[in-house]
Structure formats: structure tokens, C-alpha cells
Scaffold this motif. Structure first.
Motif, PDB file in Angstrom:
ATOM      1  N   UNK A 177      41.786 -14.583  50.212  1.00 18.76           N
ATOM      2  CA  UNK A 177      42.411 -13.332  50.649  1.00 18.76           C
ATOM      3  C   UNK A 177      42.613 -13.278  52.162  1.00 18.76           C
ATOM      4  N   UNK A 178      41.676 -13.811  52.944  1.00 15.62           N
ATOM      5  CA  UNK A 178      41.744 -13.739  54.405  1.00 15.62           C
ATOM      6  C   UNK A 178      41.572 -15.134  55.000  1.00 15.62           C
ATOM      7  N   UNK A 179      41.965 -15.286  56.276  1.00 20.01           N
ATOM      8  CA  UNK A 179      41.948 -16.618  56.891  1.00 20.01           C
ATOM      9  C   UNK A 179      41.175 -16.675  58.205  1.00 20.01           C
ATOM     10  N   UNK A 180      40.493 -15.609  58.563  1.00 17.08           N
ATOM     11  CA  UNK A 180      39.664 -15.611  59.773  1.00 17.08           C
ATOM     12  C   UNK A 180      38.200 -15.536  59.361  1.00 17.08           C
ATOM     13  N   UNK A 181      37.370 -16.323  60.028  1.00 19.25           N
ATOM     14  CA  UNK A 181      35.955 -16.400  59.692  1.00 19.25           C
ATOM     15  C   UNK A 181      35.299 -15.030  59.655  1.00 19.25           C
TER      16      UNK A 181
ATOM     17  N   UNK B 106      42.804 -21.411  64.863  1.00 19.83           N
ATOM     18  CA  UNK B 106      41.522 -20.743  64.651  1.00 19.83           C
ATOM     19  C   UNK B 106      41.336 -20.191  63.251  1.00 19.83           C
ATOM     20  N   UNK B 107      42.363 -20.229  62.431  1.00 16.33           N
ATOM     21  CA  UNK B 107      42.230 -19.750  61.062  1.00 16.33           C
ATOM     22  C   UNK B 107      41.673 -20.855  60.168  1.00 16.33           C
ATOM     23  N   UNK B 108      41.222 -20.487  58.989  1.00 12.61           N
ATOM     24  CA  UNK B 108      40.703 -21.419  58.002  1.00 12.61           C
ATOM     25  C   UNK B 108      41.386 -21.146  56.669  1.00 12.61           C
ATOM     26  N   UNK B 109      41.554 -22.174  55.862  1.00 10.43           N
ATOM     27  CA  UNK B 109      42.226 -21.991  54.584  1.00 10.43           C
ATOM     28  C   UNK B 109      41.906 -23.113  53.621  1.00 10.43           C
TER      29      UNK B 109
ATOM     30  N   UNK C  16      29.177   0.246  54.219  1.00  6.75           N
ATOM     31  CA  UNK C  16      30.157   0.171  55.326  1.00  6.75           C
ATOM     32  C   UNK C  16      30.269   1.467  56.127  1.00  6.75           C
ATOM     33  N   UNK C  17      29.280   2.313  56.048  1.00  4.44           N
ATOM     34  CA  UNK C  17      29.347   3.601  56.747  1.00  4.44           C
ATOM     35  C   UNK C  17      29.481   3.407  58.258  1.00  4.44           C
ATOM     36  N   UNK C  18      28.704   2.476  58.781  1.00  2.47           N
ATOM     37  CA  UNK C  18      28.659   2.261  60.230  1.00  2.47           C
ATOM     38  C   UNK C  18      29.512   1.068  60.636  1.00  2.47           C
ATOM     39  N   UNK C  19      30.542   1.326  61.440  1.00  2.47           N
ATOM     40  CA  UNK C  19      31.400   0.263  61.943  1.00  2.47           C
ATOM     41  C   UNK C  19      31.140   0.073  63.437  1.00  2.47           C
ATOM     42  N   UNK C  20      30.915  -1.166  63.842  1.00  3.64           N
ATOM     43  CA  UNK C  20      30.552  -1.467  65.222  1.00  3.64           C
ATOM     44  C   UNK C  20      31.728  -2.019  66.017  1.00  3.64           C
ATOM     45  N   UNK C  21      31.817  -1.573  67.265  1.00  9.45           N
ATOM     46  CA  UNK C  21      32.791  -2.124  68.191  1.00  9.45           C
ATOM     47  C   UNK C  21      32.347  -3.550  68.515  1.00  9.45           C
ATOM     48  N   UNK C  22      33.282  -4.495  68.589  1.00  8.61           N
ATOM     49  CA  UNK C  22      32.925  -5.877  68.922  1.00  8.61           C
ATOM     50  C   UNK C  22      32.381  -5.954  70.340  1.00  8.61           C
ATOM     51  N   UNK C  23      31.114  -6.361  70.454  1.00  7.29           N
ATOM     52  CA  UNK C  23      30.452  -6.361  71.754  1.00  7.29           C
ATOM     53  C   UNK C  23      30.813  -7.619  72.547  1.00  7.29           C
TER      54      UNK C  23
ATOM     55  N   UNK D 288      37.477 -15.284  68.494  1.00  9.58           N
ATOM     56  CA  UNK D 288      37.265 -13.861  68.734  1.00  9.58           C
ATOM     57  C   UNK D 288      37.661 -13.031  67.514  1.00  9.58           C
ATOM     58  N   UNK D 289      36.789 -12.129  67.051  1.00 11.48           N
ATOM     59  CA  UNK D 289      37.111 -11.284  65.895  1.00 11.48           C
ATOM     60  C   UNK D 289      38.316 -10.385  66.157  1.00 11.48           C
ATOM     61  N   UNK D 290      39.075 -10.133  65.087  1.00 12.81           N
ATOM     62  CA  UNK D 290      40.248  -9.254  65.194  1.00 12.81           C
ATOM     63  C   UNK D 290      40.016  -7.901  64.547  1.00 12.81           C
ATOM     64  N   UNK D 291      38.852  -7.705  63.935  1.00 14.75           N
ATOM     65  CA  UNK D 291      38.550  -6.428  63.287  1.00 14.75           C
ATOM     66  C   UNK D 291      37.100  -6.075  63.569  1.00 14.75           C
ATOM     67  N   UNK D 292      36.737  -4.827  63.302  1.00 14.57           N
ATOM     68  CA  UNK D 292      35.338  -4.405  63.418  1.00 14.57           C
ATOM     69  C   UNK D 292      34.590  -4.936  62.198  1.00 14.57           C
ATOM     70  N   UNK D 293      34.202  -6.198  62.278  1.00 15.37           N
ATOM     71  CA  UNK D 293      33.627  -6.910  61.136  1.00 15.37           C
ATOM     72  C   UNK D 293      32.161  -6.560  60.885  1.00 15.37           C
ATOM     73  N   UNK D 294      31.444  -6.172  61.943  1.00 17.82           N
ATOM     74  CA  UNK D 294      30.006  -5.917  61.808  1.00 17.82           C
ATOM     75  C   UNK D 294      29.803  -4.477  61.361  1.00 17.82           C
TER      76      UNK D 294
END
Length: 360
Positions: free
Chosen positions: A33-37, A70-73, A289-296, A313-319
Motif C-alpha cells: 500500500x505504501x512505499x516509504x519506511x 528513498x522509497x521501497x517496493x 492513534x489518538x496522539x499524533x506527534x510532530x516529527x522532531x 526524512x518522514x513525510x507524515x506524522x508517523x509516530x
């Protein structure tokens, strides 16, 4: 070519974290479904180190390719593998409005804006205390949830650690009677106290280390506590003790987030057993998933660099973390408040931990 079960055994051997074939299947499902780690870490809801090792092994096995961008597939061999094992693309049906929280924040729109305006000059997250703060919407969602459950309005709130600045948001909401922050970072203490005076909020921050006993004036003094605890089992226990020591008695509540990126379900089970067996509380809510963190900013420099795909570098608030609410029940009479030395930040599931096979 190694089978799914064999990959799971390799991952467990390298990380020291219990890993099953279903874990590997889940990660392969996400990779369709996705291609970023970092998207795989988020979607799979598995510990960071399990995902990193699994992706690394899949690349070594020729089942996954690490592309120049940087993507994976999946490779052709990988596509054939998921077909043989009948592993399908990950489904994701999160509500785009409430982001899984189940809260309508329309009444809090002005509070979100004011909170963002008043905290534009907030201290940046630093690695010294394993910091990383949540989005403004997450902060106000915490306020909304506590208010909805009757745990905030007219109540005394204890905040254990507050790089998220929940205390200021609570003060700005004009709902709590009093907010006390116990925090180890002098920058945050000074910032909160300065803002509280400037904005005339019933908020006060004090210097404190979780490993110390809760100061006597704060024992059995609060209706509610909230915290974002470190996630070693030792740290979770000591932070729960401090929060619960601060509560007045039966019918009081505690709020905190637990991730899946740094806590496996084995750790979740151990922690939940601790809550139910050691303390007179019940778990009333677990909201994914209540708490979404800004990428530090220090993320990439603080984690493993043996795999190039991790250093993208992450492209979404993954944590993200699940919000727990616990409530004290009949028989609650406080908890052990003795000083307790413990490891707060590092275990084999922590982000900044180097897997066992790489430290020998």
C-alpha cells in the motif's frame, strides 16, 4: 529463499523482540500500500526495530528493493511471495474528520487557534529527555476528552512531564480549577511559568524527576493526572505510581499514551497486567492513534543508521500513540511513593536502541 516464518525468526534473533510470522505478513501487507519506511511503521503498528529488521531482511532476500529516491517496493519475487502466502494490501479506514479519536472539536476551534498563537515560541524538543511533542489538535483533543469524561472542569489536574504544553491548553480552556506541572527540563518549566503569569492562568510548574518520591504537598491532591511516559516497563511503573499517588481517591482518572512503535504487544500485556494487578484501577478507554506527534528535529541523528531507508526524512506524522484512560475504583487508597531508580528511556524496543546483533 527464506520463508515467512524464517524471516520472523531472523528478526527476533537480531532485535531480541518476540516476532511472529503474522508480524512479517502485516509488514508485507503494508508494503503493498505504501512505499516509504515511516509509513510502513505507522500502518503496521509494529515496533520500529521489528519493521526496520524485516525490511532489511526482505531487501537482502531479494523480495524488496531499496530505490534511489528513498522509497521501497516489492520486487517480482516479492510479489510472487505475497501471492503464494495470500497476503493482501493493507486496508485503512480511519475517519478523516476525527482521526480515530471519536471527538467533535468544533467547539474548540478557537482554543486550537489561541493555543497555537500563544505557544509559537515554545522550546524545541531535545534528545536529553526523549522529547517529542504532539500536534496542537492532539493537545486540544486531550482537553476535550478530559472535559467530556468529567475529569477537567472545576478539577485539579496534575501533569507529569509537559513538553506537549497540555497545562497551558488546559489553563486557556478556563475549565480546571488548578493545574500543576512536574517537569525535569528547566527550559519548559521556565516557559510554562512565564506564560502562566503573562496569560493569568491557574498553572504552576515545578522541577521534578519521576524517580523521586512525589512531593508531600501533591500526594492525594488531584482529581486527574495526565502524562506521556517513557516506555520501558520500569519507567511505566514508576510514572503510574507518581500519577496515582497524586490522586485523591476513588473515581479519579489518569490519562497517558502508549505507542506501538516502541512497545510490542508483549510489553502492552505486561503493562496492562501491572495496572490491573498492582493498582486498584480499571482501564476505561484505549483509543488508537489518538496522539499524533510532530516529527522532531533530532530523529534521524538519534536512531540506527545501518539501513539507508531508515535515514529518509518522514513525510507524515508517523509516530502515534493510543490514549489510555484509567479510573481508580473501590479500594483505592494510594500507592507506594518511595524513590525508585530505573532506566527511563532505553530497552530493546526503543527507537534509539541499537539491535542486539549490531552491538556485539
Amino acid at each position: 529463499m527464506t520463508g515467512i516464518a524464517g524471516i520472523a525468526r531472523q528478526v527476533e534473533r537480531r532485535t531480541g523482540i518476540k516476532t511472529t510470522a503474522r508480524d512479517v505478513e502485516n509488514i508485507l501487507s503494508c508494503l503493498q500500500r505504501v512505499s516509504h519506511f515511516w509509513e510502513v511503521v505507522y500502518l503496521s503498528q509494529k515496533p520500529f526495530n521489528i519493521v526496520a529488521e524485516t525490511v532489511g531482511i526482505l531487501i537482502n532476500e531479494g523480495l524488496l528493493e531499496n530505490r534511489e529516491d528513498g522509497t521501497i517496493g516489492l520486487t517480482q519475487a516479492g510479489k510472487e511471495l505475497v501471492e503464494v502466502y495470500r497476503i493482501y494490501p493493507k486496508r485503512h479506514y480511519a475517519c478523516p474528520h476525527c482521526e480515530r479519536r471519536g471527538l467533535d472539536l468544533s467547539e474548540f476551534n478557537e482554543l486550537i487557534k489561541r493555543f497555537e498563537q500563544e505557544t509559537k515560541d515554545r522550546p524545541e524538543a531535545v534528545i536529553d529527555y526523549d522529547q517529542g511533542y504532539v500536534t496542537s489538535k492532539t493537545v486540544i483533543s486531550r482537553i476535550a476528552m478530559m472535559a467530556e469524561r468529567g475529569d477537567l472542569e472545576g478539577k485539579k489536574l496534575l501533569v507529569l512531564g509537559d513538553d506537549d504544553l497540555v497545562s497551558l491548553a488546559a489553563g486557556l480552556s478556563e475549565l480546571p480549577q488548578e493545574v500543576v506541572v512536574l517537569e525535569i527540563d528547566d527550559r519548559i518549566i521556565d516557559y510554562i511559568n512565564k506564560k502562566a503569569v503573562q496569560l493569568e492562568l491557574p498553572v504552576k510548574a515545578y522541577k521534578y524527576d519521576f524517580r523521586q518520591s512525589l512531593p508531600g504537598e501533591f500526594v492525594r491532591a488531584f482529581d486527574t493526572f495526565t502524562t506521556d511516559p517513557p516506555e520501558t516497563i520500569e519507567a511505566l511503573e514508576v510514572v503510574m505510581k507518581r500519577g496515582l499517588a497524586g490522586l485523591k481517591g476513588e473515581g479519579c482518572a489518569g490519562y497517558f499514551g502508549i505507542t506501538k512503535a516502541e512497545s510490542s504487544f508483549v510489553k502492552w500485556r505486561e503493562f496492562q497486567k501491572m495496572l490491573l494487578n498492582k493498582f486498584d484501577v480499571t482501564i476505561t478507554d484505549i483509543i488508537e492513534d489518538f496522539n499524533q506527534y510532530v516529527n522532531w528535529g533530532y530523529l534521524l541523528e538519534s536512531i540506527r543508521d545501518d539501513y539507508s531507508f531508515v535515514q529518509v526524512k518522514p513525510k507524515l506524522n508517523w509516530y502515534r500513540s493510543s490514549m489510555y484512560r484509567i479510573e481508580t475504583v473501590s479500594g483505592f487508597s494510594g500507592v507506594d511513593n518511595e524513590p525508585q531508580e530505573c532506566e527511563l528511556y532505553l530497552d530493546n524496543e526503543a527507537l534509539i536502541y541499537k539491535p542486539v546483533s549490531l552491538t556485539k
